[in-house]
Write an enzyme that holds these catalytic residues in place. Sequence first.
Site, PDB file in Angstrom:
ATOM      1  CG  ASP A  36      -2.052   0.949   1.137  1.00  0.00           C
ATOM      2  OD1 ASP A  36      -2.268   1.509   0.041  1.00  0.00           O
ATOM      3  OD2 ASP A  36      -2.746   1.147   2.150  1.00  0.00           O
ATOM      4  CG  HIS A  53      -0.155   1.917  -9.224  1.00  0.00           C
ATOM      5  ND1 HIS A  53      -0.375   1.583  -7.913  1.00  0.00           N
ATOM      6  CD2 HIS A  53      -1.242   2.652  -9.600  1.00  0.00           C
ATOM      7  CE1 HIS A  53      -1.533   2.078  -7.512  1.00  0.00           C
ATOM      8  NE2 HIS A  53      -2.079   2.738  -8.505  1.00  0.00           N
ATOM      9  CG  LEU A 147       9.076 -17.724  -3.511  1.00  0.00           C
ATOM     10  CD1 LEU A 147       8.778 -17.671  -2.016  1.00  0.00           C
ATOM     11  CD2 LEU A 147       9.748 -16.424  -3.954  1.00  0.00           C
TER      12      LEU A 147
HETATM   13  C1  FPP Z   1      -2.218   0.233  -3.196  1.00  0.00           C
HETATM   14  O1  FPP Z   1      -1.662   1.526  -3.184  1.00  0.00           O
HETATM   15  C2  FPP Z   1      -1.623  -0.530  -4.288  1.00  0.00           C
HETATM   16  C3  FPP Z   1      -2.334  -1.112  -5.284  1.00  0.00           C
HETATM   17  C4  FPP Z   1      -3.791  -1.083  -5.383  1.00  0.00           C
HETATM   18  C5  FPP Z   1      -1.637  -1.816  -6.369  1.00  0.00           C
HETATM   19  C6  FPP Z   1      -0.460  -2.599  -5.951  1.00  0.00           C
HETATM   20  C7  FPP Z   1       0.246  -3.092  -7.130  1.00  0.00           C
HETATM   21  C8  FPP Z   1       1.590  -3.114  -7.261  1.00  0.00           C
HETATM   22  C9  FPP Z   1       2.510  -2.672  -6.190  1.00  0.00           C
HETATM   23  C10 FPP Z   1       2.237  -3.652  -8.467  1.00  0.00           C
HETATM   24  C11 FPP Z   1       1.648  -4.950  -8.916  1.00  0.00           C
HETATM   25  C12 FPP Z   1       2.535  -5.607  -9.839  1.00  0.00           C
HETATM   26  C13 FPP Z   1       2.304  -6.788 -10.417  1.00  0.00           C
HETATM   27  C14 FPP Z   1       3.386  -7.409 -11.182  1.00  0.00           C
HETATM   28  C15 FPP Z   1       1.031  -7.507 -10.327  1.00  0.00           C
HETATM   29  P1  FPP Z   1      -2.639   2.752  -3.368  1.00  0.00           P
HETATM   30  O2  FPP Z   1      -2.731   3.058  -4.811  1.00  0.00           O
HETATM   31  O3  FPP Z   1      -3.955   2.481  -2.727  1.00  0.00           O
HETATM   32  O4  FPP Z   1      -1.853   3.880  -2.606  1.00  0.00           O
HETATM   33  P2  FPP Z   1      -2.495   5.086  -1.778  1.00  0.00           P
HETATM   34  O5  FPP Z   1      -3.238   4.464  -0.626  1.00  0.00           O
HETATM   35  O6  FPP Z   1      -1.302   5.862  -1.355  1.00  0.00           O
HETATM   36  O7  FPP Z   1      -3.376   5.827  -2.711  1.00  0.00           O
END
Ligand code: FPP
Length: 256
Positions: A36, A53, A147
């Site tokens: 997050d 992201h 893994l």
């Molecule tokens: C939450 O942060 C994050 C997500 C909803 C997406 C997480 C995805 C990745 C880290 C990359 C995934 C990669 C692959 C290869 C599948 P947020 O956007 O809610 O952050 P915020 O709370 O600061 O707005």
Amino acid sequence: MLNKLMGRKKSEQVDKEKSLDFSSENIPKHIAIIMDGNGRWAKKRGLPRVAGHREGMNVIREIVSTSNEIGVEVLTLYAFSTENWKRPKTEVDFLMRLPERFLNVELPKLIEENVVVRITGERENLPEYTKRAVNKAVEATKENNGLILNFALNYGSRSEIIDGIKSLYKEIEAGEMDINEISESVLSDHLMTANLNDPDLLIRTSGEIRLSNFMLWQLAYSEFWFTDVLWPDFSREHFIEAVRVYQNRQRRYGGV
Ligand code: FPP
């Protein structure tokens, strides 16, 4: 001058290795991570949310290789929840492209490192290009036995539990099971995570202290570790720190 710089670099490296020192005993077998804080990371830098992201995707590489290195058996990453569809279309489209972008580069290395790619979540509603990328990775790594890299993609725990109950009901209705046979392990076997042990350790980044519909059943006895670090800033050192904290916890499972 060069020697001096090289010398400093070397000793910094040694310090780093020392700081990573941790016991190779009692490594959590299954670590689950709620990644997050990507949006906030980008906002702090005046960048669009998707830049967070993209950076977040890059962190995954290091965490996968560290997991492999220290002997974690399963690494589950919450990549997209069933609630994330509510985000603006441009952001959803970007998130849906990430598995393809990640796997296009990483799949050969994952195969070589004996990693098994798994998906937990509803695959049907994913765009074709996402499905194609993840199916290819699952297929290409299915003979591996190292893994397990488990992406929770289009995953929601409550609907997973409802689906598990429905499939149990069908088996009872068909006379294949008696209602008294339902136990915790039977329900576990009817969830999307059947065949995976429950997480030993849950990590959530970005300072949020909630589960956000993630593995509600599976996390019943897991240890939780929260950090204010935003996911794109999360590093191998933070990960090791979480493992170290886990190693110093006493898991009692309700006993004394
Ligand atoms: C939450 O942060 C994050 C997500 C909803 C997406 C997480 C995805 C990745 C880290 C990359 C995934 C990669 C692959 C290869 C599948 P947020 O956007 O809610 O952050 P915020 O709370 O600061 O707005």
